[in-house]
Design a protein around this motif. Structure first.
Motif, mmCIF file in Angstrom:
data_model
loop_
_atom_site.group_PDB
_atom_site.id
_atom_site.type_symbol
_atom_site.label_atom_id
_atom_site.label_comp_id
_atom_site.label_asym_id
_atom_site.label_seq_id
_atom_site.Cartn_x
_atom_site.Cartn_y
_atom_site.Cartn_z
ATOM 1 N N PRO A 62 18.824 -8.604 -8.412
ATOM 2 C CA PRO A 62 19.071 -9.518 -9.674
ATOM 3 C C PRO A 62 18.992 -10.294 -9.759
ATOM 4 C CG PRO A 62 21.056 -8.346 -8.293
ATOM 5 C CD PRO A 62 20.055 -8.552 -7.544
ATOM 6 N N GLU A 63 18.513 -11.006 -9.525
ATOM 7 C CA GLU A 63 17.603 -12.609 -9.650
ATOM 8 C C GLU A 63 16.158 -12.514 -10.643
ATOM 9 O OE1 GLU A 63 18.430 -11.181 -7.079
ATOM 10 O OE2 GLU A 63 17.163 -12.197 -5.578
ATOM 11 N N ALA A 64 15.891 -11.238 -10.239
ATOM 12 C CA ALA A 64 14.212 -10.571 -10.444
ATOM 13 C C ALA A 64 13.833 -11.275 -12.142
ATOM 14 C CB ALA A 64 14.349 -9.289 -11.015
ATOM 15 N N LYS A 65 12.556 -11.985 -11.882
ATOM 16 C CA LYS A 65 12.199 -12.337 -13.055
ATOM 17 C C LYS A 65 10.703 -11.707 -13.963
ATOM 18 C CE LYS A 65 15.787 -15.941 -14.758
ATOM 19 N NZ LYS A 65 16.509 -16.175 -13.254
ATOM 20 N N SER A 66 9.888 -11.499 -12.672
ATOM 21 C CA SER A 66 8.812 -10.947 -12.833
ATOM 22 C C SER A 66 8.212 -10.599 -12.420
ATOM 23 C CB SER A 66 8.049 -12.645 -13.080
ATOM 24 O OG SER A 66 8.408 -13.630 -14.276
ATOM 25 N N ILE A 67 7.306 -9.484 -13.343
ATOM 26 C CA ILE A 67 6.354 -8.383 -11.434
ATOM 27 C C ILE A 67 4.744 -9.281 -11.482
ATOM 28 C CG2 ILE A 67 5.608 -6.641 -10.835
ATOM 29 C CD1 ILE A 67 8.376 -5.721 -12.689
ATOM 30 N N ILE A 68 4.597 -9.125 -10.996
ATOM 31 C CA ILE A 68 3.286 -10.046 -10.295
ATOM 32 C C ILE A 68 2.450 -7.997 -10.126
ATOM 33 C CG2 ILE A 68 1.507 -11.149 -9.440
ATOM 34 C CD1 ILE A 68 3.538 -12.464 -9.110
ATOM 35 N N THR A 69 1.735 -7.587 -10.672
ATOM 36 C CA THR A 69 0.955 -6.637 -9.948
ATOM 37 C C THR A 69 -0.606 -7.070 -9.660
ATOM 38 O OG1 THR A 69 -0.064 -4.328 -11.113
ATOM 39 C CG2 THR A 69 0.692 -6.280 -12.691
ATOM 40 N N ILE A 126 11.174 -2.546 -2.936
ATOM 41 C CA ILE A 126 11.166 -2.156 -4.608
ATOM 42 C C ILE A 126 9.901 -1.512 -4.672
ATOM 43 C CG2 ILE A 126 11.549 -3.553 -7.168
ATOM 44 C CD1 ILE A 126 12.755 -5.343 -5.711
ATOM 45 N N GLY A 127 10.165 -0.475 -4.646
ATOM 46 C CA GLY A 127 9.193 0.848 -5.036
ATOM 47 C C GLY A 127 8.913 0.966 -6.408
ATOM 48 N N LEU A 128 7.516 0.150 -7.304
ATOM 49 C CA LEU A 128 8.365 0.183 -8.346
ATOM 50 C C LEU A 128 7.079 1.188 -9.055
ATOM 51 C CD1 LEU A 128 7.491 -3.959 -9.305
ATOM 52 C CD2 LEU A 128 9.475 -2.691 -9.951
ATOM 53 N N PRO A 129 6.959 1.792 -10.084
ATOM 54 C CA PRO A 129 6.303 2.459 -10.850
ATOM 55 C C PRO A 129 4.854 2.065 -10.835
ATOM 56 C CG PRO A 129 7.763 2.012 -12.638
ATOM 57 C CD PRO A 129 7.799 0.889 -11.005
ATOM 58 N N GLU A 130 4.634 1.723 -9.854
ATOM 59 C CA GLU A 130 3.154 1.051 -10.106
ATOM 60 C C GLU A 130 2.186 0.665 -11.057
ATOM 61 O OE1 GLU A 130 2.882 -1.633 -7.877
ATOM 62 O OE2 GLU A 130 3.862 -1.249 -5.868
ATOM 63 N N ARG A 131 1.893 2.556 -11.183
ATOM 64 C CA ARG A 131 0.411 2.573 -12.449
ATOM 65 C C ARG A 131 1.433 1.976 -13.982
ATOM 66 N NH1 ARG A 131 -1.166 8.559 -9.923
ATOM 67 N NH2 ARG A 131 -1.861 8.386 -8.270
ATOM 68 N N LEU A 132 1.899 1.951 -13.893
ATOM 69 C CA LEU A 132 3.027 1.722 -15.146
ATOM 70 C C LEU A 132 3.112 0.772 -16.082
ATOM 71 C CD1 LEU A 132 4.278 2.649 -17.996
ATOM 72 C CD2 LEU A 132 6.647 2.955 -16.727
ATOM 73 N N VAL A 133 3.431 -0.077 -14.536
ATOM 74 C CA VAL A 133 3.511 -1.263 -14.201
ATOM 75 C C VAL A 133 2.046 -2.719 -14.312
ATOM 76 C CG1 VAL A 133 3.488 -3.433 -12.621
ATOM 77 C CG2 VAL A 133 5.005 -1.578 -12.690
ATOM 78 N N ALA A 134 0.623 -1.306 -14.204
ATOM 79 C CA ALA A 134 0.046 -2.438 -14.449
ATOM 80 C C ALA A 134 -1.228 -2.226 -15.860
ATOM 81 C CB ALA A 134 -1.150 -1.711 -12.566
ATOM 82 N N ALA A 135 -0.652 -1.239 -15.890
ATOM 83 C CA ALA A 135 -0.474 -0.631 -17.641
ATOM 84 C C ALA A 135 0.460 -1.747 -17.668
ATOM 85 C CB ALA A 135 -0.335 0.346 -17.747
ATOM 86 N N LYS A 136 1.308 -1.978 -17.908
ATOM 87 C CA LYS A 136 1.402 -2.565 -18.973
ATOM 88 C C LYS A 136 1.185 -4.040 -18.560
ATOM 89 C CE LYS A 136 6.116 -0.610 -19.832
ATOM 90 N NZ LYS A 136 7.314 -0.681 -20.191
ATOM 91 N N ALA A 137 0.851 -4.463 -17.920
ATOM 92 C CA ALA A 137 -0.322 -5.947 -18.228
ATOM 93 C C ALA A 137 -1.270 -5.931 -18.219
ATOM 94 C CB ALA A 137 0.060 -5.926 -16.317
ATOM 95 N N GLY A 138 -1.657 -4.760 -19.076
ATOM 96 C CA GLY A 138 -3.283 -4.649 -18.945
ATOM 97 C C GLY A 138 -3.664 -4.593 -18.474
ATOM 98 N N ILE A 139 -4.210 -4.206 -16.645
ATOM 99 C CA ILE A 139 -5.223 -4.083 -16.109
ATOM 100 C C ILE A 139 -5.064 -3.111 -15.599
ATOM 101 C CG2 ILE A 139 -4.462 -6.128 -14.973
ATOM 102 C CD1 ILE A 139 -3.540 -5.246 -12.221
ATOM 103 N N VAL A 140 -4.786 -1.790 -16.123
ATOM 104 C CA VAL A 140 -5.474 -0.483 -15.640
ATOM 105 C C VAL A 140 -5.093 0.455 -17.435
ATOM 106 C CG1 VAL A 140 -5.005 -0.888 -13.300
ATOM 107 C CG2 VAL A 140 -3.083 0.513 -14.813
#
Ligand code: SF4
Ligand code: SF4
Length: 376
Positions: A62-69, A126-140
């Motif tokens: 619940p306290e999650a604010k950011s994702i570092i990819t 937390i098994g995030l959708p890694e590809r989508l996370v990284a694409a949203k961050a603009g690194i893939v």
């Protein structure tokens, strides 16, 4: 230096090639896509990664604010050809499920400890959708083969992300798009099983890679249909075909890279005949230290090696397969029988007939009978 700058600098310092940061919002497009393809992905949705929950990170933290990819480039050294024909590069690179005592497990651990030292609470499992996370961050961005591609590297990358409770400075140039040449479909054409049924859509049940490791009891079951066995070729763990044919990977695949001393040293341990009849000690000391990720038991490597030998069709391996027909595991005996049927010939037939007269397990008897029915 800002918290964001410190985190990014540290990530690059410990060997990640790229790092990006986005808010820990949910990923409704991912949830929708996965839900729409529930039939194909139920094994994953119901599995321990809980991907639908993880796609809404605050439901787990619940306290999650950011994702570092982060992007780790695992193709900085060369892969021995005698391994790459049967083992996917990402598994050779010791990236998946790397234990903390191995370098690729130590790196996320270092990152986690650094974030904690900076005062962050870091999410766990937390098994995030890694590809989508990284694409949203603009690194893939994406390839039509479903893989994520990083600029100046290609798709031989491993993505890891960290969910934290601190607000950070966010990257706001997402690259959630396919960046392939307009008319290219080389990956789809090269796939031996047509597992990529439309651009960016994979049917895991048809994918050779999934068939080498998901087919375990307690997962998708250990049976592999004969039609799929034939298409697996000599793949024992993973499949890189749709990445190998990709023009976006050619620069890296053709580059003169330094040898990986560890892989050069262990490559000789992975002959198909050796894997087929390996002892428990050989498995624990030679195979597990390289392939500690998805395949959890020796018998599945043995089964895959039997399939590969059947597909090789070389009668020189008939004695190895005959020895495997005395293995204590039903699974190994059954697939060795299939392989003998594929290789064919008088000797293979004699061995199968002799084994049938002594075999008491129904599933193995069926495999032997099927092999004898097709033998030349
Ligand atoms: S990994 Fe192999 S089987 Fe799977 S989609 Fe790619 S080429 Fe096809
Ligand atoms: S083979 Fe072509 S279509 Fe497939 S991912 Fe590579 S560039 Fe894209």
């Amino acid at each position: 230096m800002s918290l964001t700058a410190q985190i990014k600098e540290f990530a690059l310092d410990i060997g990640y090639s790229k790092v990006g940061i986005i808010p820990a919002d949910s990923f409704p497009e991912y949830i929708e896509d996965l839900t729409n393809r529930y039939g194909m992905y139920s094994f994953y949705i119901k599995g321990p990664a809980r991907p639908l929950a993880a796609a809404d990170p605050r439901s787990l933290m619940p306290e999650a604010k950011s994702i570092i990819t982060t992007v780790y480039d695992y193709s900085q050294k060369s892969f021995p050809g005698e391994l790459s024909d049967k083992i996917g590069r990402i598994y050779q690179a010791r990236c998946y499920n790397a234990p903390a005592e191995r370098i690729n497990g130590a790196r996320p651990q270092l990152m986690r400890e650094f974030l904690q030292k900076l005062g962050c609470v870091v999410g766990d499992k937390i098994g995030l959708p890694e590809r989508l996370v990284a694409a949203k961050a603009g690194i893939v961005n994406y390839g039509r083969n479903n893989f994520a591609y990083a600029k100046d590297i290609g798709s031989f990358i491993y993505l890891t992300s960290f969910v934290v409770d601190k607000e950070l400075e966010y990257d706001d140039n997402p690259t959630v798009e396919v960046d392939c040449p307009e008319n290219c479909s080389a990956c789809m054409k090269a796939c031996p099983t047509q597992a990529i049924y439309e651009p960016n859509k994979l049917n895991p049940g048809r994918c050779i890679a999934f068939n080498t490791f998901l087919t375990q009891d307690g997962m998708a079951g250990s049976h592999i249909e004969p039609e799929m066995r034939e298409k697996m070729g000599v793949k024992v763990h993973g499949c890189d075909i749709c990445q190998e044919v990709c023009p976006r990977n050619q620069a890296r695949l053709k580059a003169k890279l330094p040898d990986d001393a560890f892989l050069v040293k262990v490559a000789q341990d992975f002959s198909l005949a050796q894997m087929l009849n390996m002892t428990d000690a050989f498995y624990m000391t030679r195979v597990r230290p390289l392939l500690y990720n998805y395949i959890r038991e020796k018998k599945y490597f043995q089964r895959n090696a039997a399939i590969a030998l059947g597909n090789l069709g070389d009668s020189a391996f008939v004695p190895d397969l005959a020895a495997a027909m005395d293995d204590p595991e039903d699974l190994v005996r059954g697939y060795a029988a299939w392989a003998l049927g594929k290789i064919g010939g008088r000797l293979a037939k004699q061995i199968l007939e002799a084994k049938l007269s002594r075999e008491t397990t129904d599933s193995v008897r069926k495999e032997i009978e099927a092999a004898l029915a097709v033998i030349q």
